[in-house]
Design a protein around this motif. Sequence first.
Motif, PDB file in Angstrom:
ATOM      1  N   UNK A 172      43.611  38.914 -18.846  1.00 37.21           N
ATOM      2  CA  UNK A 172      44.910  38.424 -19.322  1.00 37.21           C
ATOM      3  C   UNK A 172      46.047  39.407 -19.022  1.00 37.21           C
ATOM      4  N   UNK A 173      45.684  40.625 -18.663  1.00 38.73           N
ATOM      5  CA  UNK A 173      46.718  41.593 -18.274  1.00 38.73           C
ATOM      6  C   UNK A 173      47.183  41.376 -16.837  1.00 38.73           C
ATOM      7  N   UNK A 174      46.381  40.717 -16.004  1.00 38.96           N
ATOM      8  CA  UNK A 174      46.741  40.648 -14.570  1.00 38.96           C
ATOM      9  C   UNK A 174      46.636  39.260 -13.935  1.00 38.96           C
ATOM     10  N   UNK A 175      45.865  38.359 -14.493  1.00 43.00           N
ATOM     11  CA  UNK A 175      45.665  37.073 -13.808  1.00 43.00           C
ATOM     12  C   UNK A 175      46.611  35.999 -14.304  1.00 43.00           C
ATOM     13  N   UNK A 176      46.821  35.024 -13.443  1.00 38.37           N
ATOM     14  CA  UNK A 176      47.572  33.814 -13.768  1.00 38.37           C
ATOM     15  C   UNK A 176      46.658  32.673 -13.331  1.00 38.37           C
TER      16      UNK A 176
ATOM     17  N   UNK B 195      38.035  39.633 -20.917  1.00 43.89           N
ATOM     18  CA  UNK B 195      39.155  38.712 -21.181  1.00 43.89           C
ATOM     19  C   UNK B 195      40.458  39.491 -21.271  1.00 43.89           C
ATOM     20  N   UNK B 196      40.428  40.628 -21.948  1.00 42.64           N
ATOM     21  CA  UNK B 196      41.661  41.408 -22.105  1.00 42.64           C
ATOM     22  C   UNK B 196      42.157  41.890 -20.741  1.00 42.64           C
TER      23      UNK B 196
ATOM     24  N   UNK C 139      34.523  34.841 -19.529  1.00 42.36           N
ATOM     25  CA  UNK C 139      34.074  35.596 -18.355  1.00 42.36           C
ATOM     26  C   UNK C 139      32.605  35.288 -18.053  1.00 42.36           C
ATOM     27  N   UNK C 140      32.333  34.857 -16.864  1.00 44.07           N
ATOM     28  CA  UNK C 140      30.963  34.460 -16.503  1.00 44.07           C
ATOM     29  C   UNK C 140      30.290  35.576 -15.713  1.00 44.07           C
ATOM     30  N   UNK C 141      29.097  35.898 -16.164  1.00 44.44           N
ATOM     31  CA  UNK C 141      28.360  36.984 -15.543  1.00 44.44           C
ATOM     32  C   UNK C 141      27.412  36.487 -14.445  1.00 44.44           C
ATOM     33  N   UNK C 142      26.776  35.370 -14.710  1.00 43.43           N
ATOM     34  CA  UNK C 142      25.876  34.829 -13.694  1.00 43.43           C
ATOM     35  C   UNK C 142      25.704  33.324 -13.891  1.00 43.43           C
TER      36      UNK C 142
END
Length: 449
Positions: free
Chosen positions: A11-15, A7-8, A31-34
């Motif tokens: 949140x640093x790069x996505x919009x 998540x961190x 965040x989804x892994x599978x």
Amino acid sequence: MKNADWSARDLAVLWHPCTQMKDHEQLPPVPIRRGQGVWLEDFDGNRYLDAISSWWVNLFGHGHPHINAALKDQLENLEHVLLAGFTHAPAIELAERLIRLAPAGFSRCFYADNGSSAVEVALKMSFHYWRNAGKSAKTRFVTLTNSYHGETLGALAVGDVPLYKQTYEPLLMKPLTVTSPDCYYREPGESWADHSRRKFADMASALTEHAGSVCAVIVEPLVQCAGGMRMYDPVYLSLLREACDRHGVHLIADEIAVGFGRTGTLFACEKAGIRPDFLCLSKGLTGGYLPLACVLTTAEVYAAFYDDYEKLRAFLHSHSYTGNALACRAALATLDLFERDDTLANNRSLAQVMAQAARGFEDHPHVAEVRQTGMILAIELVRDKATREPFAWRERRGFRAYRHALKRGVLLRPLGDVVYFMPPYVIAPDEIRFLADVAGEAIDMATKD
Ligand code: PMP
């Protein structure tokens, strides 16, 4: 890495789409892994039932073995080739199958790569058809109140949900907007069919007055999904088809959300026994695997563009990923599953389980209506049940329900204050009951005080 780490970094790069990013200060993205079937799993080992099919795209669950195998096979041969001047087997086979499965009378499939683009294609094709036919006074489109057709500028212009549209209004072409047959507003005791028929009067008079300047009417057949899962009766589509024919106006059916079995039949238009002039498909087309869209149209439309190059009548619209081979192959595998598993029959019993599981909500003091069309079920939350006064939008009741359901392992994503279920077709009856239990708790939590 755990959820917090991902998540961190996110949140640093996505919009993120459709998100006030500041909300993530309170609730970070998950965040989804599978994914497996109806379940999504995060990096901390929590599981979430995907009750909204990941924005209505997923039909047969995440990680379906048949679609996975088809994609692996396709990868070994061809991932993509441009579709201008070249072609490939998955694009051809998919067009053949869609034309065979859709209401009779389509003969051409034009590919795009997302739903909004398919809407742009249909709008441009309709306008261009009339121009090629010498009717250049036809420049406008008719749309319904509360409709949604995507968020590129043309698609946004023919939609009517203020949340998405209002800000961009100065940039948009102006459609003729006609009152939706939305049956939430029917009179007490009035049937869906009677209300839908009565509301057609507005459309009839708009067409009588403006047909000379109108290219097409665009509708979401039976369910206005992004507009809060508002529903209407098929009789409206029958009347509309007949009126469009009478007035020389095209009918564009945007089945991007409702196509592929969501309403009970493979395509919603089948319920009215009609064939539109343009049928827009996307979302479930690839089973929720890859972006792909198409517009089906008729020999008559196609013929208006078919001429010597120098006549400059060709439809020159293009997207780089038009008819992507992997996406077409995923779509073919998805159609296999409809045939192999008799999905539509199975959905009829799942839809009954959904209806039963949601029956209790009708008596809830903050539920104005529980409505259902096939595999789409919606619960409308209001402040006052008797007057149907809505909650103030700033209270974000739906968002509260979302947060609670997430904690309990269900991905619900209410549209405003409308909680809805639109699950993958592989959901089990027990999972539907679990989903309804969690939704009940979430509604209680969201509507108290
Ligand atoms: N039309 C309808 C009816 C839709 O529901 C959507 C997506 N929610 C779109 C068009 C736009 O599709 P996309 O998001 O792929 O651009």
